[in-house]
Scaffold this motif. Structure first.
Motif, PDB file in Angstrom:
ATOM      1  N   ALA A 198     -76.613   6.000  61.614  1.00 34.89           N
ATOM      2  CA  ALA A 198     -76.292   7.394  61.923  1.00 34.89           C
ATOM      3  C   ALA A 198     -75.023   7.829  61.206  1.00 34.89           C
ATOM      4  CB  ALA A 198     -76.141   7.566  63.428  1.00 34.89           C
ATOM      5  N   GLN A 199     -74.001   6.982  61.226  1.00 37.98           N
ATOM      6  CA  GLN A 199     -72.728   7.344  60.598  1.00 37.98           C
ATOM      7  C   GLN A 199     -72.885   7.525  59.095  1.00 37.98           C
ATOM      8  OE1 GLN A 199     -69.568   4.499  61.072  1.00 37.98           O
ATOM      9  NE2 GLN A 199     -68.063   5.789  60.043  1.00 37.98           N
ATOM     10  N   ALA A 200     -73.533   6.571  58.429  1.00 38.15           N
ATOM     11  CA  ALA A 200     -73.683   6.645  56.975  1.00 38.15           C
ATOM     12  C   ALA A 200     -74.495   7.859  56.558  1.00 38.15           C
ATOM     13  CB  ALA A 200     -74.335   5.362  56.458  1.00 38.15           C
ATOM     14  N   ILE A 201     -75.607   8.109  57.253  1.00 41.46           N
ATOM     15  CA  ILE A 201     -76.472   9.237  56.891  1.00 41.46           C
ATOM     16  C   ILE A 201     -75.795  10.567  57.205  1.00 41.46           C
ATOM     17  CG2 ILE A 201     -78.686  10.363  57.345  1.00 41.46           C
ATOM     18  CD1 ILE A 201     -79.842   7.585  57.953  1.00 41.46           C
ATOM     19  N   LEU A 202     -75.165  10.667  58.391  1.00 44.02           N
ATOM     20  CA  LEU A 202     -74.524  11.920  58.776  1.00 44.02           C
ATOM     21  C   LEU A 202     -73.313  12.238  57.895  1.00 44.02           C
ATOM     22  CD1 LEU A 202     -76.386  11.927  61.253  1.00 44.02           C
ATOM     23  CD2 LEU A 202     -74.426  12.618  62.615  1.00 44.02           C
ATOM     24  N   ALA A 203     -72.495  11.246  57.562  1.00 48.65           N
ATOM     25  CA  ALA A 203     -71.338  11.496  56.702  1.00 48.65           C
ATOM     26  C   ALA A 203     -71.782  12.044  55.359  1.00 48.65           C
ATOM     27  CB  ALA A 203     -70.528  10.208  56.517  1.00 48.65           C
ATOM     28  N   ASN A 204     -72.848  11.479  54.818  1.00 49.59           N
ATOM     29  CA  ASN A 204     -73.402  11.945  53.555  1.00 49.59           C
ATOM     30  C   ASN A 204     -73.957  13.358  53.689  1.00 49.59           C
ATOM     31  OD1 ASN A 204     -75.718  12.213  51.485  1.00 49.59           O
ATOM     32  ND2 ASN A 204     -74.608  10.426  50.740  1.00 49.59           N
ATOM     33  N   ALA A 205     -74.685  13.610  54.803  1.00 54.74           N
ATOM     34  CA  ALA A 205     -75.297  14.924  55.011  1.00 54.74           C
ATOM     35  C   ALA A 205     -74.254  16.006  55.281  1.00 54.74           C
ATOM     36  CB  ALA A 205     -76.283  14.849  56.172  1.00 54.74           C
ATOM     37  N   PHE A 206     -73.233  15.706  56.087  1.00 54.58           N
ATOM     38  CA  PHE A 206     -72.167  16.679  56.344  1.00 54.58           C
ATOM     39  C   PHE A 206     -71.422  17.024  55.057  1.00 54.58           C
ATOM     40  CE2 PHE A 206     -72.245  15.835  61.021  1.00 54.58           C
ATOM     41  CZ  PHE A 206     -72.123  17.141  61.451  1.00 54.58           C
ATOM     42  N   ALA A 207     -71.212  16.034  54.182  1.00 56.93           N
ATOM     43  CA  ALA A 207     -70.515  16.288  52.918  1.00 56.93           C
ATOM     44  C   ALA A 207     -71.301  17.252  52.041  1.00 56.93           C
ATOM     45  CB  ALA A 207     -70.274  14.972  52.173  1.00 56.93           C
ATOM     46  N   ARG A 208     -72.640  17.244  52.168  1.00 56.42           N
ATOM     47  CA  ARG A 208     -73.504  18.141  51.392  1.00 56.42           C
ATOM     48  C   ARG A 208     -73.923  19.382  52.183  1.00 56.42           C
ATOM     49  NH1 ARG A 208     -77.980  16.049  51.045  1.00 56.42           N
ATOM     50  NH2 ARG A 208     -77.752  14.058  52.119  1.00 56.42           N
ATOM     51  N   ASN A 209     -73.349  19.547  53.408  1.00 50.91           N
ATOM     52  CA  ASN A 209     -73.710  20.669  54.295  1.00 50.91           C
ATOM     53  C   ASN A 209     -75.207  20.725  54.570  1.00 50.91           C
ATOM     54  OD1 ASN A 209     -71.025  21.654  54.478  1.00 50.91           O
ATOM     55  ND2 ASN A 209     -71.250  22.697  52.509  1.00 50.91           N
ATOM     56  N   ASP A 210     -75.833  19.573  54.646  1.00 52.76           N
ATOM     57  CA  ASP A 210     -77.265  19.479  54.938  1.00 52.76           C
ATOM     58  C   ASP A 210     -77.442  19.315  56.444  1.00 52.76           C
ATOM     59  OD1 ASP A 210     -79.971  19.073  55.025  1.00 52.76           O
ATOM     60  OD2 ASP A 210     -80.000  17.352  53.655  1.00 52.76           O
ATOM     61  N   TYR A 211     -77.326  20.425  57.178  1.00 55.24           N
ATOM     62  CA  TYR A 211     -77.360  20.366  58.635  1.00 55.24           C
ATOM     63  C   TYR A 211     -78.750  20.055  59.174  1.00 55.24           C
ATOM     64  CZ  TYR A 211     -72.715  22.398  58.285  1.00 55.24           C
ATOM     65  OH  TYR A 211     -71.392  22.619  57.987  1.00 55.24           O
ATOM     66  N   ASP A 212     -79.785  20.365  58.400  1.00 52.23           N
ATOM     67  CA  ASP A 212     -81.130  20.003  58.839  1.00 52.23           C
ATOM     68  C   ASP A 212     -81.258  18.492  58.995  1.00 52.23           C
ATOM     69  OD1 ASP A 212     -81.875  22.603  58.885  1.00 52.23           O
ATOM     70  OD2 ASP A 212     -83.064  22.565  57.046  1.00 52.23           O
ATOM     71  N   LYS A 213     -80.710  17.769  58.019  1.00 55.42           N
ATOM     72  CA  LYS A 213     -80.800  16.309  58.093  1.00 55.42           C
ATOM     73  C   LYS A 213     -79.881  15.765  59.177  1.00 55.42           C
ATOM     74  CE  LYS A 213     -81.251  12.179  55.323  1.00 55.42           C
ATOM     75  NZ  LYS A 213     -81.329  11.618  53.955  1.00 55.42           N
ATOM     76  N   VAL A 214     -78.743  16.416  59.405  1.00 55.12           N
ATOM     77  CA  VAL A 214     -77.849  16.014  60.489  1.00 55.12           C
ATOM     78  C   VAL A 214     -78.585  16.060  61.821  1.00 55.12           C
ATOM     79  CG1 VAL A 214     -75.812  16.684  61.819  1.00 55.12           C
ATOM     80  CG2 VAL A 214     -75.715  16.701  59.336  1.00 55.12           C
ATOM     81  N   VAL A 215     -79.276  17.178  62.060  1.00 55.67           N
ATOM     82  CA  VAL A 215     -79.999  17.364  63.322  1.00 55.67           C
ATOM     83  C   VAL A 215     -81.134  16.359  63.464  1.00 55.67           C
ATOM     84  CG1 VAL A 215     -81.521  18.944  64.557  1.00 55.67           C
ATOM     85  CG2 VAL A 215     -79.411  19.785  63.578  1.00 55.67           C
ATOM     86  N   ALA A 216     -81.898  16.202  62.402  1.00 54.13           N
ATOM     87  CA  ALA A 216     -83.038  15.284  62.453  1.00 54.13           C
ATOM     88  C   ALA A 216     -82.596  13.846  62.697  1.00 54.13           C
ATOM     89  CB  ALA A 216     -83.836  15.373  61.151  1.00 54.13           C
TER      90      ALA A 216
END
Length: 499
Positions: free
Chosen positions: A349-367
């Motif tokens: 969760a941490q690795a994927i979310l940190a990457n997604a937040f850096a790209r402002n990919d909130y859809d992937k954050v939620v999923a």
């Protein structure tokens, strides 16, 4: 898209986003892109995280056959060393993972790409554009290493903290053991002091290897740390009976075997990391020491609060006597080993979310958040059943002492029943770290630990061994509740859920 099955729930979730995370369990084990990404990170991470407690369980099993006093003594020593290490380990690893993932997502590229840009300009000025592609490909093949400045920062901080920790632990061995209830007239003092001092020599290897694990996690590579951990722990298991029984070194032999395995693990990780990353940053500014220190200090307060709570529980058990401490040590090691399986999900969760937040990919954050919460709950329920069944019939692996076995029967229900709560607590930690929500993680833990310590004093004095485990159960329940509160209230980095 990978989030198609989850996003409709969150967009129409009403007042509570967390309810939507659990009310559609049909896609939990779906083998889509997100599911595979989580599995590829979480499974190796969980195995690596569980390997060290298992190695401690092996030590516990071997030492348990020496005698209950030695078992209790090593239990106290391990409790102090583990808690002291966590003070530095978790801030270092968590901050490293987030910063490396962010830097990698934003294009923290290797030196090859900078060289390519220079060559392109030179070739353009010399009218040699026809040779541009083959020459740049040659350069790219020559240097494929990434230049991730936060990786260099992690190694510098990890190595320094490791040396400092080793010196402090060795110099303060007796006072620390005394605080844990092992007084000068206790039969546990001599074996505890031997094991504690020798194990402290492994502190530099522990912190350095954990810093490197944080770097690999930031790259979403948890297989490399797993392989290194397995090799180190296998060496520990092989060396344990040799040093303990063949060389007749007793608890000192167990400590020596463990330290050797730690340095072996560290050397393997360093060798692999040097093949992938340029570890020397060009300037002090690129080392990002300020970001490490700021976020690291926040998590340091969090870990100190949590560590003090668990250490106080071990101290309360030690003050009840060696029999109580021996039973507590066995329960605690099993509790940590099984619960850390869920920490694999937290790493993913941490690795994927940190990457997604850096790209402002909130859809992937939620999923991602929705999926790992569901998986964490299922994993916790499975562990609850496994621990209850297996520990009930395998207690004699750790000790033959009848009194210790009787106390284990009191601790097993708590170890088993708290697995779902523990799993969710770890997953929420990973979500908060991935969102770089370090401040909330720190402040909430200080409040939770304070209340839990109060419960520990009250319950241990009135209910003894059972009271200690009841207080630890309250502690983990409040940790999970804090995670629910943050995301459910849509505050901090989760404020985007309001839109």
């Amino acid at each position: 898209m990978i989030m198609d099955a989850v996003l409709p729930l969150w967009r129409h979730m009403g007042k509570n986003p967390l309810w939507a995370s659990f009310k559609n369990p049909s896609g939990i084990f779906k083998k889509d892109e997100l599911g595979l990404e989580i599995a590829q990170i979480a499974v190796p991470a969980a195995l690596a995280l569980t390997a060290d407690p298992i190695a401690s369980l092996v030590d516990t099993a071997f030492i348990g056959h020496i005698g209950p006093v030695e078992l209790a003594a090593v239990g106290v020593a391990i409790a102090v060393i583990n808690q002291a290490s966590k003070v530095a380990i978790f801030p270092l690893v968590s901050v490293t993972t987030s910063l490396v993932a962010e830097e990698d997502a934003k294009g923290g590229s290797g030196g090859a790409y900078q060289e390519i840009e220079i060559v392109e300009k030179q070739l353009a000025s010399d009218n040699e554009k026809d040779d541009l592609i083959p020459k740049t490909e040659m350069i790219c093949n020559r240097d494929k290493k990434r230049s991730i400045s936060s990786a260099s920062s992690a190694l510098i901080i990890g190595g320094t903290l490791g040396l400092i920790q080793a010196i402090i632990l060795i110099c303060a061995a007796k006072p620390m053991l005394s605080y844990m209830g092992v007084k000068s007239d206790s039969p546990m003092l001599k074996p505890a002091l031997k094991y504690f001092t020798l194990r402290s020599l492994g502190s530099p290897a522990v912190l350095l290897s954990l810093a490197m694990q944080g770097v690999f996690r930031g790259f979403k590579d948890t297989k490399t740390p797993l392989y290194a951990t397995i090799i180190g722990d296998v060496a520990n298991i092989i060396l344990d009976p040799i040093f303990i029984f063949l060389f007749r070194l007793g608890v000192s032999g167990a400590a020596i075997a463990h330290v050797i395995s730690l340095y072996l693990n560290s050397l393997i990780l360093m060798w692999k990391l040097m093949q992938e990353v340029n570890l020397l940053a060009p300037t002090m500014k690129d080392l990002q020491l300020s970001r490490f220190l700021k976020n690291g200090f926040l998590l340091l307060f969090r870990v100190i609060a949590a560590t003090f709570c668990v250490t106080l529980a071990a101290s309360s058990a030690a003050k009840l006597g060696s029999t109580f401490m021996a039973a507590f040590q066995i329960c605690l090691q099993v509790w940590l080993a099984t619960s850390l399986l869920a920490d694999g999900l937290a790493v993913a969760a941490q690795a994927i979310l940190a990457n997604a937040f850096a790209r402002n990919d909130y859809d992937k954050v939620v999923a991602t958040a929705s999926r790992v919460l569901q998986l964490g709950l299922i994993l916790g329920l499975i562990l609850c059943i496994i621990v209850a069944v297996i520990l009930q019939f395998s207690s004699q692996i750790f000790t033959k002492d009848v009194n210790v076995l009787l106390l284990l029967q009191l601790g097993i229900p708590f170890v088993a029943a708290t697995q779902p709560v523990n799993s969710l607590a770890f997953v929420f930690d990973g979500l908060n770290y991935g969102a770089s929500d370090f401040a909330y993680s720190a402040y909430s833990m200080v409040l939770i630990a304070g209340f839990s310590i109060l419960c520990l004093f009250l319950l241990s004095s009135s209910n003894g061994f059972v009271g200690i485990w009841l207080a630890l159960s309250i502690f983990m329940s409040l940790r999970a509740g804090a995670g629910f509160l943050r995301i459910g209230s849509r505050t901090g980095p989760w404020s985007f859920l309001r839109s």
